[in-house]
Design a protein around this motif. Structure first.
Motif: not given
Length: 453
Positions: A126-129, A131-132, A332, A393, A431, A450
Motif C-alpha cells: 500500500s502507498r501508506d506502507s 511512505e511510512n 479511510g 484504501g 506509493g 511521510f
C-alpha cells in the motif's frame, strides 16, 4: 536432445561472436557515460539489485550480492537501484520512469546520491506502507544511502506481496559498465542462431511461473476449502427432502441448483492450477447460497430474497439484505457495503461486524487487509464492478484499482506482484515519491515522503 546437441555444436562459434560483441560494445561505452536509466531497467529485469558503476562507493559488489541474495531468497518483487545524482536521472520523474522501463509490478527502492525514496504498485504494498517505511529509514539514517537501502529492504520483504519475477533466472546483481548490453546482444544471437535456446529459456520461465502459481494457490486453498465445507454444512442443515409431501417443483429446482453449485465448486477447486482459477469456485458458491436462500424462503413461506451480492464482511453469511455505510478500522473514507441482516444489526448497535478472518504474516486479519493474494477469491463473490469502490484504501482494494470490472479483468488480466505489466500502471497509485519524486514536494525533497526527512 537434438536441440541441445545443435546448441552445443555452436558454442565455439558463439563464444567468438560474444567476445567480439562485448569488446565492441565495451569500447563504445567508454566513449559515453556509463549506466543510464535504460541500463538500470535492463539489469533490474534480470535481478533485484542494480548499482551504477559511478555509485560503487555507496554499495560494494559484496554488499549488493548479499542484498540481492536476501531478496531472491524471500521470493518477493523488490527492486533496488543505487544511482549517482546526475542530470541523466531527473529526480522529479525517476521512480515513475524506472517503473515504466522495468515494466514489472513490485516495490522499487532507489538511492540517488545521498538521498532515498521508494514506490510500489498497490498490488504489492500500500502507498501508506511505502511512505511510512521510506520516511522511517530517511529519518533513522539521513545521508547514508546504503543504510537507507538495506534498512528499507529488510522491512519491505516481509510486508511485500506477490512473487519474484520469472525473469530473475540468473545473475542477481547488475553493475552497469556497458558490457551488459553486449551480453544481451550475444544472447540474442544465441537465440537466433541456436534456434532451441528460446525454447529452453521459455520452459524455465514457464516452470518458475507454475511453481509460483502453485505457491499462491496453496495460500488461498485453506480459505476456499473452508468456504466449500461451510456450504456443504448448510446443505445438510436445511434438511430438504425432494420427495417429501411439502416439496414442489420450484423447491426442487432451487435445491438442484444448490447441489450443482456445490459440485461445481468442488470440481473447480480440484482442477485449480493457478490463483485465478479460484474465481470459478467462489462464484459457484455465491450462486449456490442464493439458491439455498431462495429454497429456505419457500420452505418457510416467506418472501423470496432479492438477488443481491453476498455479505461483504463474510460471503459465507449468504446474500446481503441491505447496504450500510462503513469505515475501515484505522481510518479511510466511508463507503457503502452490502451486508447480511446479522451484521446490519451489529453495526446499528455500534458493534464490530463478524468479519471473515484469514491468516497473514501479521496474524489473523480481515480478508480485505490480507493483500492481493485474495483478489481472485473475492472477485468470484462480488464481480469486478463493485470491489474497487468498496475496497478503496485497503490492501486488497489496491490490487483491484486498475480493473473496475471492465474488460481487462474479464479477460483474465491479473497483475500481481512480480508480473509483467509494461507501462500499464497508475503513477498516482504508485506509493511514495510521485507528484514530485526526488524533487521539491516529493518523496526525496524537504517536506516529501511521510512528513519530510
Amino acid at each position: 536432445m537434438g536441440t541441445v546437441r545443435r546448441i552445443l555444436r555452436l558454442v565455439p562459434v558463439l563464444a567468438v561472436i560474444c567476445g567480439v560483441l562485448c569488446l565492441v560494445v565495451a569500447t563504445g561505452a567508454g566513449a559515453r557515460a556509463a549506466g543510464g536509466l535504460d541500463t538500470a531497467a535492463a539489469a533490474l529485469r534480470e535481478g533485484p539489485v542494480y548499482v551504477d558503476p559511478r555509485a560503487r562507493d555507496v554499495l560494494s559488489q559484496g554488499e549488493a550480492d548479499t542484498l540481492a541474495g536476501r531478496i531472491e531468497k524471500a521470493d518477493r518483487p523488490v527492486f533496488v537501484a543505487v544511482l549517482p545524482d546526475t542530470a541523466e536521472f531527473p529526480a522529479a520523474t525517476l521512480l515513475q520512469d524506472l517503473r515504466t522501463k522495468v515494466g514489472i509490478t513490485g516495490v522499487y527502492a532507489v538511492a540517488l546520491g545521498d538521498r532515498f525514496d521508494a514506490g510500489a504498485d498497490p498490488a504489492v504494498m500500500s502507498r501508506d506502507s511505502v511512505e511510512n517505511l521510506a520516511g522511517a529509514v530517511r529519518r533513522s539514517d539521513p545521508g547514508d544511502p546504503a543504510a537507507m537501502v538495506t534498512g528499507f529492504v529488510d522491512q519491505a520483504l516481509p510486508q511485500a506481496g506477490g512473487h519474484a519475477p520469472a525473469s530473475w533466472g540468473g545473475g542477481s546483481v547488475g553493475v552497469g559498465t556497458g558490457g551488459g548490453t553486449g551480453v544481451l546482444v550475444a544472447l540474442g544471437l544465441l537465440v537466433l542462431v541456436g534456434g532451441g535456446g528460446a525454447v529452453l529459456v521459455s520452459r524455465r520461465a514457464k516452470r518458475r511461473r507454475e511453481e509460483q502459481d502453485r505457491a499462491r494457490l496453496d495460500e488461498l486453498r485453506p480459505v476456499v476449502d473452508e468456504d466449500i465445507t461451510a456450504f456443504g454444512e448448510e446443505l445438510s442443515r436445511i434438511g430438504f427432502d425432494p420427495g417429501g409431501a411439502t416439496a414442489d417443483d420450484a423447491m426442487r429446482e432451487d435445491y438442484t441448483r444448490a447441489l450443482d453449485a456445490y459440485d461445481t465448486a468442488k470440481t473447480a477447486m480440484d482442477r485449480a492450477h493457478a490463483p485465478g482459477d479460484v474465481r470459478q469456485v467462489s462464484h459457484a458458491l455465491e450462486e449456490g447460497r442464493f439458491a439455498l436462500a431462495t429454497l429456505e424462503a419457500r420452505i418457510d413461506g416467506g418472501p423470496l430474497p432479492e438477488r443481491r451480492p453476498p455479505c461483504f464482511f463474510d460471503p459465507r453469511h449468504g446474500p446481503s439484505v441491505q447496504d450500510v455505510p462503513w469505515t475501515p478500522d484505522g481510518g479511510g473514507a466511508e463507503r457503502t457495503v452490502p451486508v447480511c441482516a446479522a451484521d446490519a444489526a451489529r453495526l446499528e448497535d455500534g458493534l464490530e461486524p463478524m468479519a471473515r478472518q484469514v491468516d497473514t504474516p501479521r496474524g489473523p486479519r480481515p480478508y480485505w487487509e490480507a493483500g492481493p493474494a485474495y483478489a481472485p477469491w473475492a472477485q468470484g463473490y462480488f464481480g469486478g464492478g463493485m470491489l474497487p469502490g468498496i475496497l478503496v484504501g485497503t490492501l486488497l482494494g489496491g490490487s483491484l484499482g486498475g480493473y473496475g470490472g471492465g474488460p481487462p479483468y474479464d479477460q483474465g488480466v491479473d497483475y500481481s506482484g512480480g508480473d509483467y505489466s509494461g507501462a500499464d500502471f497508475d503513477p498516482g497509485d504508485f506509493g511514495g515519491g510521485f507528484g514530485g519524486g526526488f524533487g521539491d514536494g516529493g518523496g526525496f525533497g524537504d517536506g516529501g515522503g511521510f512528513g519530510g526527512n
